[in-house]
Scaffold this active site. Structure first.
Site, PDB file in Angstrom:
ATOM      1  N   CYS A 166     108.836  50.024 -33.943  1.00 37.93           N
ATOM      2  CA  CYS A 166     110.245  50.126 -34.306  1.00 37.93           C
ATOM      3  C   CYS A 166     111.038  49.729 -33.068  1.00 37.93           C
ATOM      4  CB  CYS A 166     110.538  51.573 -34.709  1.00 37.93           C
ATOM      5  SG  CYS A 166     112.291  51.860 -34.905  1.00 37.93           S
ATOM      6  N   GLY A 167     111.719  48.623 -33.142  1.00 38.50           N
ATOM      7  CA  GLY A 167     112.403  48.079 -31.964  1.00 38.50           C
ATOM      8  C   GLY A 167     113.604  48.904 -31.535  1.00 38.50           C
TER       9      GLY A 167
ATOM     10  N   GLU B  58     114.438  47.979 -45.170  1.00 30.71           N
ATOM     11  CA  GLU B  58     113.238  48.413 -44.458  1.00 30.71           C
ATOM     12  C   GLU B  58     112.225  49.082 -45.378  1.00 30.71           C
ATOM     13  OE1 GLU B  58     113.320  50.681 -40.878  1.00 30.71           O
ATOM     14  OE2 GLU B  58     115.066  49.607 -40.142  1.00 30.71           O
TER      15      GLU B  58
ATOM     16  N   CYS C  15     117.606  46.680 -38.073  1.00 30.64           N
ATOM     17  CA  CYS C  15     116.176  46.894 -37.807  1.00 30.64           C
ATOM     18  C   CYS C  15     115.826  46.011 -36.611  1.00 30.64           C
ATOM     19  CB  CYS C  15     115.375  46.507 -39.045  1.00 30.64           C
ATOM     20  SG  CYS C  15     113.596  46.526 -38.767  1.00 30.64           S
TER      21      CYS C  15
HETATM   22  N1  LIG Z   1     113.835  50.243 -37.792  1.00 23.44           N
HETATM   23  C1  LIG Z   1     112.712  49.722 -37.170  1.00 23.44           C
HETATM   24  C2  LIG Z   1     111.490  49.456 -37.951  1.00 23.44           C
HETATM   25  C3  LIG Z   1     110.958  50.727 -38.550  1.00 23.44           C
HETATM   26  C4  LIG Z   1     109.669  50.523 -39.231  1.00 23.44           C
HETATM   27  C5  LIG Z   1     109.774  49.788 -40.519  1.00 23.44           C
HETATM   28  N2  LIG Z   1     110.511  50.502 -41.513  1.00 23.44           N
HETATM   29  C6  LIG Z   1     108.341  49.544 -41.010  1.00 23.44           C
HETATM   30  O1  LIG Z   1     107.825  50.305 -41.832  1.00 23.44           O
HETATM   31  O2  LIG Z   1     107.752  48.564 -40.536  1.00 23.44           O
HETATM   32  C7  LIG Z   1     113.045  48.734 -36.086  1.00 23.44           C
HETATM   33  O3  LIG Z   1     114.105  48.895 -35.463  1.00 23.44           O
HETATM   34  O4  LIG Z   1     112.243  47.860 -35.770  1.00 23.44           O
END
Ligand SMILES: N[C@@H](CCC[C@H](N)C(=O)O)C(=O)O
Length: 326
Positions: free
Chosen positions: A77-78, A219, A228
């Site tokens: 999660c970035g 997401e 995201c």
């Molecule tokens: N919000 C995130 C990514 C979080 C994980 C995503 N929902 C997944 O299941 O791959 C980001 O900022 O990268």
């Protein structure tokens, strides 16, 4: 049981950060899942897109794990990594650190403010792969770069990549962005389906002008979020592959929660991406959590504001004004 947490966000993609390092919480993965389901619920007193669990690491300065609001664990999660990076750096009194994530140890470092005096961190997004088996995307080919998936859409052209969590991206027009297309498509690939057995993050990208894009992401495990980080990183790379943006240049990536910068680098055949943006702390809280047969009951006992959001709202105003031109 008493749990200390920090509510934080990166581009208003918001998280509850729980440090397990010095506290003997004794969470197992069922408890982490249940906590994510209960505490991230927007109807509850907290609410968030996910929980960031900070843990001790044998190979890096700290380990972090990210659980989506539906209780599933993501490999990366970035936006969350910027918040975790800030937390770890401030705790250790350093400007740079290495954080162990599910698939890689990633560099995080304090960065000059991206706007006003907003606390800003740069994080490494890696490894990047286009191999469909890594998402996974079940198509009879090895990669999907600027191609159609007729089962999903007659009009859109997609690129699929893992960074390392899975992303399906498409460059769209203003009309397509404002239509129901993204919701229909995202619901299809995030419910049981033959193409994406594990679901996928779906991003619609709009090219604004050279060096600036807008990204909206549905997401996996959450639904629409304000932003995201891994999706914005993946989307920037896609626009570089298309020749719309340059490698090694910071690209402004606007989103519904503000703006970040992404810079894509290529060494040999390997891509890495720098994600630079806010790591905003909203409040620190102590909560009382009871794990009962009926579910988790949580009550906020103490809450202390960081007062960083007023400053962040200036970046949001700037982003809104910029976007109104397009
Ligand atoms: N919000 C995130 C990514 C979080 C994980 C995503 N929902 C997944 O299941 O791959 C980001 O900022 O990268």
């Amino acid at each position: 049981m008493l749990i200390d947490l920090i509510k934080c966000h990166g581009s208003n993609n918001d998280f509850l950060l729980i440090d397990e390092t010095d506290r003997n919480y004794k969470f197992d993965d069922f408890k982490r899942r249940d906590l994510a389901l209960a505490l991230c619920d927007r109807e509850s007193s907290l609410g968030a897109d996910g929980i960031l669990f900070i843990r001790p690491s044998r190979v890096a300065d700290a380990q972090y794990r990210i659980f989506n609001s539906d209780g599933t664990e993501a490999s990366m999660c970035g936006n969350g990594l910027r918040c975790a990076g800030r937390y770890v750096c401030e705790k250790l009194g350093v400007d740079e650190a290495v954080i162990e994530t599910m698939k890689a140890n990633l560099k995080v470092k304090k960065h000059e403010a991206i706007f006003s005096d907003i606390p800003t961190y740069q994080v490494e997004i890696s490894p990047v792969t286009f191999e469909l088996k890594d998402l996974p995307l079940k198509l009879d080919q090895e990669t999907l770069i600027q191609e159609k998936i007729p089962q999903l859409s007659e009009e859109l052209t997609f690129t699929a990549l893992a960074v390392p969590n899975p992303h399906l991206t498409t460059v769209v027009s203003k009309e397509q962005l404002e239509s129901d297309l993204q919701t229909e498509l995202s619901e299809k690939v995030n419910n049981p389906n033959d193409l994406f057995p594990d679901g996928v993050n779906v991003s619609f990208i709009r090219l604004l002008e050279k060096g600036s894009i807008f990204v909206k992401t549905y997401e996996r495990g959450v639904g629409y979020t304000n932003a995201c980080g891994t999706a914005m990183s993946a989307s920037t790379l896609v626009t570089c592959l298309m020749g719309e943006n340059e490698l090694d240049q910071p690209i402004n990536v606007y989103n519904n929660g503000g703006m970040v910068q992404c810079a894509v680098h290529k060494e040999g055949e390997t891509y890495t991406i720098d994600l630079i943006g806010n790591a905003t702390f909203v409040y620190a809280a102590q909560i009382d959590v009871n794990f009962t047969k009926e579910g988790i009951l949580a009550e906020i006992l103490e809450q202390e504001e960081f007062n960083e959001d007023t400053l962040y709202s200036r970046l949001q105003e700037h982003a809104k004004k910029y976007l109104s031109q397009f």
